[in-house]
Motif scaffolding. Sequence first.
Motif, mmCIF file in Angstrom:
data_model
loop_
_atom_site.group_PDB
_atom_site.id
_atom_site.type_symbol
_atom_site.label_atom_id
_atom_site.label_comp_id
_atom_site.label_asym_id
_atom_site.label_seq_id
_atom_site.Cartn_x
_atom_site.Cartn_y
_atom_site.Cartn_z
ATOM 1 N N MET A 10 -1.763 1.210 -41.691
ATOM 2 C CA MET A 10 -1.017 2.169 -42.491
ATOM 3 C C MET A 10 -0.088 1.429 -43.455
ATOM 4 O O MET A 10 0.646 0.527 -43.038
ATOM 5 N N PRO A 11 -0.094 1.786 -44.732
ATOM 6 C CA PRO A 11 0.699 1.024 -45.700
ATOM 7 C C PRO A 11 2.209 1.175 -45.550
ATOM 8 O O PRO A 11 2.953 0.243 -45.826
ATOM 9 N N TYR A 12 2.687 2.334 -45.101
ATOM 10 C CA TYR A 12 4.129 2.562 -45.025
ATOM 11 C C TYR A 12 4.543 2.800 -43.576
ATOM 12 O O TYR A 12 3.795 3.379 -42.789
ATOM 13 N N THR A 13 5.729 2.353 -43.249
ATOM 14 C CA THR A 13 6.203 2.430 -41.873
ATOM 15 C C THR A 13 7.573 3.101 -41.822
ATOM 16 O O THR A 13 8.273 3.200 -42.834
ATOM 17 N N LEU A 14 7.947 3.524 -40.640
ATOM 18 C CA LEU A 14 9.274 4.101 -40.408
ATOM 19 C C LEU A 14 10.250 2.963 -40.145
ATOM 20 O O LEU A 14 10.126 2.266 -39.130
ATOM 21 N N PRO A 15 11.219 2.736 -41.037
ATOM 22 C CA PRO A 15 12.173 1.640 -40.802
ATOM 23 C C PRO A 15 13.037 1.917 -39.574
ATOM 24 O O PRO A 15 13.356 3.069 -39.277
ATOM 25 N N GLU A 16 13.395 0.862 -38.885
ATOM 26 C CA GLU A 16 14.335 0.995 -37.775
ATOM 27 C C GLU A 16 15.711 1.365 -38.329
ATOM 28 O O GLU A 16 16.088 0.956 -39.429
ATOM 29 N N LEU A 17 16.468 2.131 -37.560
ATOM 30 C CA LEU A 17 17.857 2.391 -37.936
ATOM 31 C C LEU A 17 18.648 1.088 -37.869
ATOM 32 O O LEU A 17 18.400 0.257 -36.994
ATOM 33 N N PRO A 18 19.635 0.903 -38.741
ATOM 34 C CA PRO A 18 20.427 -0.328 -38.717
ATOM 35 C C PRO A 18 21.549 -0.317 -37.683
ATOM 36 O O PRO A 18 22.447 -1.148 -37.729
ATOM 37 N N TYR A 19 21.513 0.642 -36.757
ATOM 38 C CA TYR A 19 22.515 0.773 -35.699
ATOM 39 C C TYR A 19 21.874 1.582 -34.575
ATOM 40 O O TYR A 19 20.820 2.212 -34.755
ATOM 41 N N ASN A 29 1.111 8.410 -45.662
ATOM 42 C CA ASN A 29 -0.020 7.554 -45.326
ATOM 43 C C ASN A 29 -1.330 8.329 -45.335
ATOM 44 O O ASN A 29 -2.357 7.822 -45.802
ATOM 45 N N GLN A 30 -1.293 9.556 -44.851
ATOM 46 C CA GLN A 30 -2.491 10.399 -44.862
ATOM 47 C C GLN A 30 -2.951 10.672 -46.294
ATOM 48 O O GLN A 30 -4.139 10.540 -46.619
ATOM 49 N N LEU A 31 -2.004 11.030 -47.154
ATOM 50 C CA LEU A 31 -2.350 11.343 -48.539
ATOM 51 C C LEU A 31 -2.852 10.114 -49.290
ATOM 52 O O LEU A 31 -3.800 10.197 -50.073
ATOM 53 N N VAL A 32 -2.213 8.969 -49.055
ATOM 54 C CA VAL A 32 -2.655 7.727 -49.705
ATOM 55 C C VAL A 32 -4.089 7.397 -49.290
ATOM 56 O O VAL A 32 -4.914 6.983 -50.113
ATOM 57 N N GLY A 33 -4.390 7.591 -48.008
ATOM 58 C CA GLY A 33 -5.747 7.343 -47.530
ATOM 59 C C GLY A 33 -6.759 8.301 -48.137
ATOM 60 O O GLY A 33 -7.846 7.887 -48.562
ATOM 61 N N GLU A 34 -6.405 9.578 -48.202
ATOM 62 C CA GLU A 34 -7.313 10.577 -48.762
ATOM 63 C C GLU A 34 -7.598 10.320 -50.242
ATOM 64 O O GLU A 34 -8.697 10.589 -50.736
ATOM 65 N N PHE A 58 4.468 13.120 -54.184
ATOM 66 C CA PHE A 58 5.810 12.740 -54.634
ATOM 67 C C PHE A 58 6.858 13.151 -53.613
ATOM 68 O O PHE A 58 7.720 12.344 -53.235
ATOM 69 N N ASN A 59 6.809 14.389 -53.160
ATOM 70 C CA ASN A 59 7.810 14.873 -52.213
ATOM 71 C C ASN A 59 7.821 14.047 -50.931
ATOM 72 O O ASN A 59 8.888 13.665 -50.427
ATOM 73 N N GLN A 60 6.649 13.778 -50.394
ATOM 74 C CA GLN A 60 6.572 13.050 -49.126
ATOM 75 C C GLN A 60 7.022 11.596 -49.278
ATOM 76 O O GLN A 60 7.803 11.086 -48.476
#
Length: 208
Positions: free
Chosen positions: A1-10, A40-45, A69-71
């Motif tokens: 998957m090209p994009y990931t959920l960043p960890e919180l900085p705290y 990620n789903q939209l980028v793949g599609e 754009f919104n996502q």
Amino acid sequence: MPYTLPELPYAKDALGEFMSAETLEYHHGKHHKAYVDRTNQLVGEKNLGSLPLSRLIVQAKQQGEKTLFNQSAQIWNHSFYWQCLAPAQGQRPTGKLAELIDQAYGSTDNLLAELKKEAVGHFSNGWAWLVLDGGALKITSLHDADSPVAYDGMKPLLTLDVWEHAYYIDYRNVRADFAEKVLGNIVNWDFVAQNLDGKGVSRADQEG
């Protein structure tokens, strides 16, 4: 998957009474994650390959790909937002940032009052922003998922999420209390000051 959920900085409980662990569990762990998964789903599609997140956002807006754009913009907006917050330690603006605030608003308290006013007065969903515009500070707001990434010359410094899911668990429907408590206690002013270099977009970007 090209994009990931960043960890919180705290840690999720680090913001104490001003933003609960439960809010962060839902807001970061579910809402933010959902934007990542859907993008990620939209980028793949659409077979878009690997683009930096910021480039994907701009391209989606230019091409009228509203859902994409919104996502994707919401991935960036949230990634930036988490960095705007820090555990309450009496932090206040200093140095060049403090000087710019005094020049534009007279005092930090005046700036916070104006930013709170923008946040509370913003109709429905969106984001309140402190940006650098031509070397001067400016308070504005953007609707829904709209983002400074999509605008030339709008350099993000600080944001407050005013979507209801950002505050309902802790503050119910009282957006004014949320804005006052967060802005007055848990802003990461070091991060805001860092963004005076005009590179704020890069600090929430991803390579893709």
